[in-house]
Design an enzyme around this catalytic site. Structure first.
Site: not given
Ligand code: DNO
Length: 356
Positions: A207, A317, A331
């Site tokens: 990442h 995302d 989230y």
């Protein structure tokens, strides 16, 4: 590509597998074993139980985010060999359980960094944001305290309070690690794990550093195309690849996102696709996935993924907090579901336009 959503496990996520299953086109989740610490060898029964729980809702575990790297490996301490050994055993068990994509990062001390977790946008939604001047004037030890009031009570991965309490100690541990050392330690780690990745066909997907530059004087290396190339060439194996995270690479407007994707053909093993809005140099905020809401051309990003034949897991995302949802910042369910649907729509149009 396979559309997925990140899921934080039934103990801590406000979003349920049942809800994820009802987002059209989402067939998998990206998750991890949340009771493990970086450096632990994972338990095979626990991996099986996680898979079974996900399968019972009609979804599959499409990959792990993350198997975290112990600081001894990133710093290059003598005890790193033991932690690498544990990592290899974990990969072996994941491979045996038919899990073939692992996301990880190689960032010292802080994982992703934001200065606000609930900046209000013109439409009343709230988003994560970054303001360079705030970082420049902040004592890193106070970083966590400065945003912890806005977490909605959730422990955010990469920002675990136990870890943040050790910020000073961690800074001391990394004091002799510069970019060159970090590259060398990453190479040592990758060389050690590639044989098990070859054996079980595990795609390692590093990442990027988020934001894609050094923060608090710490070295950060996964920031742009030339550094990714260096990483891939120093351990030249197709399993040594990347998580293409548009929101992280895109923090630096010099990164040409579709161009980077095209240059990484064959090595993009996982995609995080989201949009952000650049306000002025040193200030950005996250946006809805829709191109028109931010600074990125999301069509061009999806088109580049299509053009390189990307067939790995992809996920929307960070979402905005909308419709009065209370969830972990970035989230929640609602805006990520909108994001997944929008990305699926772009993909369908690209596939059909190319079939003509
Ligand atoms: C933030 C995430 C990161 C990512 C890790 C991967 O929302 O994208 O925390 O999961 O850097 O190891």
């Amino acid at each position: 590509m396979e559309m997925t959503l990140r899921w934080y496990g039934s103990k801590s996520d406000s979003v349920t597998l049942r809800q994820i299953r009802q987002i059209p086109g989402v067939t998998g989740v990206i998750t991890t074993l949340y009771d493990t610490a970086p450096g632990d060898e994972w338990d095979r029964d626990a991996i099986r139980a996680m898979k079974a729980e996900v399968a019972a809702s009609g979804l599959r575990v499409a990959g792990i985010e993350s198997v975290n790297i112990h600081d001894a490996i990133k710093i290059g301490l003598p005890e790193r060999d033991q932690y690498i050994e544990n990592y290899i055993k974990t990969l072996e068990k994941l491979g045996q359980e038919d899990i073939h994509m692992v996301c990880y990062n190689f960032m010292p001390v802080f994982d992703w960094t934001r200065t606000e977790l609930a900046r209000v946008r013109p439409d009343g939604s709230t988003v994560l944001a970054y303001h360079q001047e705030t970082v420049d004037n902040l004592d890193p030890e106070k970083m966590f305290a400065s945003i912890s009031g806005d977490t909605n009570g959730y422990v955010m991965p990469g920002w675990e309070p136990e870890r943040m309490e050790r910020t000073k100690e961690l800074f001391d541990m990394y004091k002799d690690v510069d970019e060159e050392k970090l590259f060398a330690n990453l190479k040592y780690f990758l060389e050690a794990i590639m044989p098990v990745c070859d054996q079980y066909h595990i795609n390692m997907a590093i990442h990027p550093d988020d934001p894609a530059w050094s923060v608090f004087g710490l070295p950060r290396i996964i920031t742009n195309l030339s550094n990714i190339r260096r990483m891939m060439e120093m351990v030249d194996n197709p399993h040594n690849g990347v998580t293409f995270c548009s929101g992280s690479y895109g923090t630096n407007p010099d990164n040409d996102l579709p161009g980077m994707i095209r240059a990484l053909k064959g090595r993009v093993h996982f995609a995080h696709v989201r949009n952000l809005q650049h306000n002025y140099p040193g200030d950005f905020e996250e946006a809805a996935h829709l191109s028109a809401d931010g600074s990125f051309d999301m069509y061009e990003i999806m088109k580049a993924l299509y053009d390189i034949g990307f067939d790995g897991p992809i996920r929307p995302d960070h979402g905005r907090m909308i419709w009065d949802e209370v969830a972990m910042p970035g989230y929640g369910l609602y805006d990520r579901a909108l994001g997944a649907t929008y990305l699926n729509g772009l993909w369908e149009a690209i596939v059909k336009a190319n079939a003509r």
